[in-house]
Each structure stands twice: as structure tokens, then as C-alpha cells.
Design a protein around this motif. Structure first.
Motif, short mmCIF file in Angstrom:
data_model
loop_
_atom_site.label_atom_id
_atom_site.label_comp_id
_atom_site.label_asym_id
_atom_site.label_seq_id
_atom_site.Cartn_x
_atom_site.Cartn_y
_atom_site.Cartn_z
N SER A 9 -4.20 -21.31 44.80
CA SER A 9 -4.95 -22.15 45.75
C SER A 9 -6.31 -22.56 45.19
O SER A 9 -7.06 -21.72 44.68
N SER A 15 -9.40 -19.57 50.94
CA SER A 15 -7.95 -19.54 50.79
C SER A 15 -7.33 -18.32 51.46
O SER A 15 -7.72 -17.19 51.19
N SER A 17 -4.04 -17.56 51.10
CA SER A 17 -3.11 -16.92 50.16
C SER A 17 -3.87 -15.99 49.21
O SER A 17 -3.36 -14.92 48.85
N MET A 83 1.88 -23.95 50.80
CA MET A 83 2.73 -25.15 50.89
C MET A 83 1.85 -26.37 50.77
O MET A 83 0.89 -26.53 51.53
N GLY A 130 1.61 -25.66 58.89
CA GLY A 130 2.58 -25.81 59.97
C GLY A 130 3.57 -24.65 59.97
O GLY A 130 3.37 -23.67 59.24
C1 LIG Z 1 -3.01 -31.15 49.71
C2 LIG Z 1 -2.50 -30.30 50.84
C3 LIG Z 1 -1.21 -30.47 51.28
C4 LIG Z 1 -0.71 -29.69 52.33
N1 LIG Z 1 0.59 -29.87 52.73
C5 LIG Z 1 1.09 -29.11 53.74
C6 LIG Z 1 2.44 -29.26 54.18
O1 LIG Z 1 3.21 -30.07 53.68
N2 LIG Z 1 2.88 -28.48 55.19
C7 LIG Z 1 2.09 -27.53 55.78
O2 LIG Z 1 2.54 -26.84 56.68
N3 LIG Z 1 0.80 -27.35 55.37
C8 LIG Z 1 0.29 -28.11 54.37
N4 LIG Z 1 -1.00 -27.93 53.95
C9 LIG Z 1 -1.81 -26.83 54.57
C10 LIG Z 1 -1.79 -25.57 53.71
O3 LIG Z 1 -0.49 -25.12 53.44
C11 LIG Z 1 -2.56 -24.45 54.40
O4 LIG Z 1 -3.89 -24.90 54.62
C12 LIG Z 1 -2.57 -23.16 53.62
O5 LIG Z 1 -3.43 -22.24 54.26
C13 LIG Z 1 -3.07 -23.34 52.21
O6 LIG Z 1 -3.12 -22.09 51.52
P1 LIG Z 1 -4.52 -21.51 51.06
O7 LIG Z 1 -5.30 -21.20 52.32
O8 LIG Z 1 -4.21 -20.29 50.28
O9 LIG Z 1 -5.20 -22.56 50.22
C14 LIG Z 1 -1.54 -28.70 52.92
C15 LIG Z 1 -2.85 -28.53 52.47
C16 LIG Z 1 -3.34 -29.31 51.43
C17 LIG Z 1 -4.74 -29.10 50.97
#
Ligand SMILES: Cc1cc2nc3c(=O)[nH]c(=O)nc-3n(C[C@H](O)[C@H](O)[C@H](O)COP(=O)(O)O)c2cc1C
Length: 199
Positions: A9, A15, A17, A83, A130
């Protein structure tokens, strides 16, 4: 035991994750005193998009070899995998493109492809804005990782999942609680190291 800890991430301290992989790794370390941990941050030190090696580009080849060496040396791999657009971030995809290597991690036989990486447990820490548990046809993240890891021979793939993180305060709290329960479950029993040594 060797642990390989991978984050992808780009969101740093925000983050989810990253927080969850750190929690899982520290629990695994406590469970197995003396475990060695290698950390690879695919966002702080991104691997470039895969390209054929240029004649003089020994640096890229060394990076690629290091990624493979880390994978082969690991007994347990923990991968932080948000994701992104139904799939995985490009940072993580660049790593996948280094570990799926014909002749090294899989080979083609007369009966079809055969994975060559055995005796490992992989934990995928899956974060999602989501919720997809009830809509698996929209999931190209967990399904993809399971597929590609299985393709190179890794069948013991376990998930720690936080989904619905961006759906409001309550679903977010529930997602974090559920992911922490996954971590509790994952570390409640000792890893089957005997099987691993035999593999
Ligand atoms: C570029 C981008 C694309 C994303 N696409 C999706 C998606 O397709 N479906 C979903 O449920 N969340 C989506 N998200 C939300 C992330 O999955 C969510 O914020 C998650 O916490 C990210 O992990 P992290 O907190 O470790 O960075 C997206 C976020 C970003 C920044």
C-alpha cells in the motif's frame, strides 16, 4: 523459521493493510521465537514494471533474483494486498511478475503447467473499501492471488480480510474486528513446520 513480510500500500501510516500485516507478523514472531523476518516494502522501494533485461542492466537482474531468493527462503509469507479497481495495486503486480518465472517457479510439462514452489504458507491481508464476500464474481484480487500462487505451487493460502472499510464508521469497525479475529485464528495453532520441512 523464515518469515517474509511484504507491504504494497502507498498509504503509509494510513494504510489498513500495513497495520494488519504488522500485527500478524508480530504475532507470528511471538509464536515462533527465533524466527527471522525479511521485510520488503513494494511502495517505498518499488520494483519497475517488468521488462526484458537490457544488455548492461545487471541491477534489475539482481533485484529480480533477490525477490526470488526471498520467496524460496521463506517458510511463511505475509502479503499486504489492498483491492485496487477490483484487483491489486501495480506495486504488488510488479512483484508477482518477478515470482512467476518459467523454469524457476513453474514449468510446462506434457501434462500442463507444474508449480515448483512447495512447503510454504502464505497469508494474504486483504483490504477493501467495499464488500465482496457476497459478490465473488467482482473479486479479481483474492481470487487472482490464490490463482497465481497456486500456479507456482503454493496451495496453502490463507486470508485475513478487512472489507467494507470505506462504507462508514460502523462497517469499518466491524471490518477491523473481523480481520483481527482472522489474525487470532491464524495464530491460535502452531504452523505445521514438520510438513514444511518434509516438502
Ligand atoms: C486507486 C484505488 C483503487 C481502489 N479500488 C477499489 C475497488 O475496486 N474496490 C474496493 O472495494 N475498494 C477500492 N479501493 C479502496 C481500498 O481498497 C481501501 O481503501 C483499502 O483500505 C486500501 O488498503 P490500504 O488501507 O492498506 O491502503 C481503492 C483505493 C484506491 C486508492
Amino acid at each position: 523459521m523464515n518469515l517474509l513480510h511484504i507491504d504494497s500500500s502507498p498509504l503509509g501510516q494510513h494504510s489498513v493493510s500495513r497495520q494488519l500485516t504488522a500485527a500478524l507478523i508480530s504475532r507470528l514472531q511471538r509464536q515462533t521465537p527465533g524466527a527471522e523476518t525479511v521485510y520488503r516494502d513494494l511502495s517505498a522501494q518499488p520494483l519497475p514494471h517488468w521488462a526484458p533485461p537490457a544488455g548492461t542492466d545487471t541491477g534489475a537482474a539482481l533485484d529480480d533474483q533477490a525477490v526470488l531468493d526471498e520467496l524460496f527462503a521463506a517458510d511463511v509469507v505475509v502479503i499486504g494486498a489492498p483491492m485496487y479497481n477490483f484487483s491489486i495495486p501495480t506495486q504488488l503486480k510488479a512483484w508477482i511478475d518477478r515470482i512467476a518465472v518459467a523454469g524457476k517457479t513453474f514449468r510446462y510439462t506434457e501434462k500442463g503447467p507444474e508449480g515448483l514452489v512447495h512447503g510454504k504458507t502464505v497469508y494474504i491481508v486483504s483490504t477493501r473499501g467495499g464488500a465482496y464476500s457476497a459478490a465473488p464474481q467482482m473479486d479479481f484480487q483474492e481470487a487472482y492471488l490464490r490463482q497465481v500462487l497456486g500456479f507456482i505451487g503454493i496451495s496453502d493460502v490463507r486470508f485475513v480480510r478487512a472489507e467494507g472499510l470505506n462504507m462508514g464508521a460502523e462497517p469499518r469497525a466491524a471490518a477491523l474486528a473481523s480481520a483481527n479475529e482472522d489474525i487470532d485464528r491464524a495464530t491460535a495453532v502452531a504452523l505445521p513446520l514438520g510438513d514444511r520441512k518434509a516438502a
